[in-house]
Design a protein around this motif. Structure first.
Motif, short mmCIF file in Angstrom:
data_model
loop_
_atom_site.label_atom_id
_atom_site.label_comp_id
_atom_site.label_asym_id
_atom_site.label_seq_id
_atom_site.Cartn_x
_atom_site.Cartn_y
_atom_site.Cartn_z
N ILE A 6 33.15 33.02 40.25
CA ILE A 6 34.52 32.51 40.27
C ILE A 6 34.45 30.99 40.29
CG2 ILE A 6 36.54 32.28 41.78
CD1 ILE A 6 35.97 35.12 42.75
N ARG A 53 32.89 35.60 45.45
CA ARG A 53 33.90 35.67 46.51
C ARG A 53 33.21 35.56 47.87
NH1 ARG A 53 35.41 39.29 49.99
NH2 ARG A 53 37.55 39.42 50.76
N LEU A 58 50.61 37.35 51.05
CA LEU A 58 49.84 36.25 50.46
C LEU A 58 48.83 36.79 49.45
CD1 LEU A 58 48.55 34.02 53.43
CD2 LEU A 58 50.53 33.62 51.96
N GLY A 59 48.32 35.92 48.59
CA GLY A 59 47.18 36.24 47.72
C GLY A 59 47.41 37.48 46.89
N GLY A 85 42.75 34.33 40.31
CA GLY A 85 42.99 35.20 41.46
C GLY A 85 42.78 34.47 42.78
N ALA A 89 45.47 32.66 45.18
CA ALA A 89 45.52 33.23 46.53
C ALA A 89 45.43 32.11 47.57
CB ALA A 89 44.38 34.24 46.72
#
Ligand SMILES: Cc1cc2nc3c(=O)[nH]c(=O)nc-3n(C[C@H](O)[C@H](O)[C@H](O)COP(=O)(O)OP(=O)(O)OC[C@H]3O[C@@H](n4cnc5c(N)ncnc54)[C@H](O)[C@@H]3O)c2cc1C
Length: 415
Positions: free
Chosen positions: A51, A99, A297-298, A310, A314
């Motif tokens: 990411i 992540r 949220l997110g 994403g 978020a």
């Protein structure tokens, strides 16, 4: 008396939100279903997508004063390459990683600076919510594997429990104004580990290895951190895809993305053949971003096919919520957080962030790289220097602005 605030989910959006509250001196309790990420492996080969944290994520990281930490702990992001040519240079601070890499930096920050105000309960899975009472039901797993059921009432609950949000599902049954629209746009992906000849690849770039196949390679932290990158490649498909044999996979990549074969051993190709794909084409939009005492949220607020936004979106949603708390009165000298302020915060956040969720979700649905027409459009726009999607990475342009720019391109976006 301060208000009691629970955050469900210790992912990027939940942790940034907890840090934002802590920076204001407000205590929160975070419930996370899984174990602490500092204990577990930092990557899972089935889900190790690289990411990039760029503009919208950078806004949030800068907001919580964590740019230096990310510089030290993650691989620097310098842009996107298409067949060795840089097509999206990135000149601001930015990072690449999994992540897990991102969450680990945030957990370390919580542990080192905010442990007096943020309590994280790992292995606590929230199973139910009463959105109007603010009651959470959860199951705690003890070290010996036994489980206990608990419930607790809060003044405000932040739902940051990701795309499969339990709170989102339950809110639809309890609050008539909170409605969900769901669709599946037919987008799956499989990850392949690149385990040979990767020394010559520059980890600071996401690399589209073949425009035709849209296979995107990226690096994440290895066991020694950013100096020791591990490489993975994202391969999109319209549905779940398995292969019968190693030979089938080889033939598939020889046609689709021959370059990938330089970077993958037979062992990894064989594992790829049998690896299940992930459905990344699920879209969930909500009519509003709060229900009773719960604020979303997110990914719990909006889920859409990945366009590199994403985590970025978020994390920005958590920053926007905090800014709304300030505007709802907390920034006034001597202000004390009360129910009215929490309600105003929720409404302001909804007004500010809901249009952004609809815009970014539209962009996600128009960029399903398993659909031939979407791929052709992306490549044509790239060649004509009209690819507005690059602007989603910018820190100074809202997703809604990118959506309006795309809409001005008219017929290009009909399909
Ligand atoms: C294949 C793929 C590629 C992607 N590529 C990118 C990319 O390139 N760029 C990008 O920005 N984003 C990308 N994303 C998306 C990105 O991972 C998510 O948008 C992001 O992680 C959302 O953050 P979040 O904190 O809202 O939710 P999550 O990261 O999902 O975190 C939610 C947390 O809540 C916990 N939880 C869930 N349910 C419960 C419960 N009932 N009780 C307690 N805890 C619970 C979970 O364990 C998890 O830790 C990709 C996703 C996929 C699947």
């Amino acid at each position: 008396m301060s208000k009691t605030i629970a955050i469900v989910g210790g992912g990027p959006s939940g942790l940034i939100s907890a840090i934002c509250f802590a920076r204001r001196g407000i205590a929160t309790t975070v419930y996370e279903a899984l174990d602490c990420p500092l204990k577990a492996a930092t990557y899972n080969p089935n889900r190790s997508y690289a990411i990039d944290i760029s503009g919208h994520g950078l806004n949030a990281i800068d907001y919580i004063g964590a740019v230096d930490r990310f510089n030290k702990a993650m691989i620097q992001f310098d842009g996107v390459k298409l067949e060795d040519k840089v097509v999206t240079p990135w000149n601001e601070p930015g990072w690449i990683g999994s992540r897990g890499d991102i969450v680990s930096v945030l957990v370390n920050l919580v542990n080192e600076k905010y442990s007096d105000l943020i309590t994280i309960h790992y292995q606590h899975r929230v199973t139910g919510v009463n959105v109007h009472q603010g009651r959470l039901e959860f199951e705690a797993t003890n070290d010996d594997g036994t489980t206990e059921q608990h419930s607790q009432v809060f003044d405000c609950i932040i739902a940051a429990d990701g795309g499969g949000s339990v709170l989102r599902a339950q809110a639809t049954q309890q609050e008539p104004n909170y409605q969900l629209t769901k669709k599946d746009v037919g987008y799956h992906c499989k990850m392949i580990t690149m385990d040979t000849n990767t020394d010559g690849l520059d980890p600071r770039y996401l690399q589209v290895l073949s425009p035709k196949g849209f296979c995107v390679a990226g690096a994440i932290n290895g066991p020694e951190g950013p100096q020791d990158p591990l490489w993975f490649c994202f391969v999109p498909y319209p549905d779940d895809k398995r292969f019968d044999s190693l030979e089938d996979v080889r033939t598939h990549f020889a046609e689709r993305c021959p370059k990938l074969l330089q970077y993958t051993s037979d062992k990894e190709l064989s594992e790829f053949a049998q690896r299940p794909s992930q459905n990344i084409g699920r879209v969930t939009q909500s009519s509003q971003l709060y229900a009773g005492k719960v604020i979303f949220l997110g990914d719990a607020a909006i889920s859409y096919p990945p366009i590199g936004q994403g985590i970025n979106g978020a994390m920005e949603s958590s920053m926007i919520l905090d800014q709304c708390l300030g505007r709802a009165g907390f920034d006034t000298e001597g202000a004390v957080i009360d129910d009215q302020m929490l309600q105003q915060m929720a409404k302001m956040y909804n007004d500010r962030w809901h249009p952004e969720t609809m815009a970014v979700s539209w962009l996600g649905m128009k960029n399903v790289m398993a659909k031939p027409w979407h791929k052709v459009r992306a490549l044509a726009m790239e060649a004509l220097n009209m690819n507005v999607l690059h602007d989603t990475k910018r820190s100074d342009i809202a997703y809604s602005e990118v959506y309006h720019r795309a809409k001005k391109q008219g017929p290009f976006w009909i399909l």
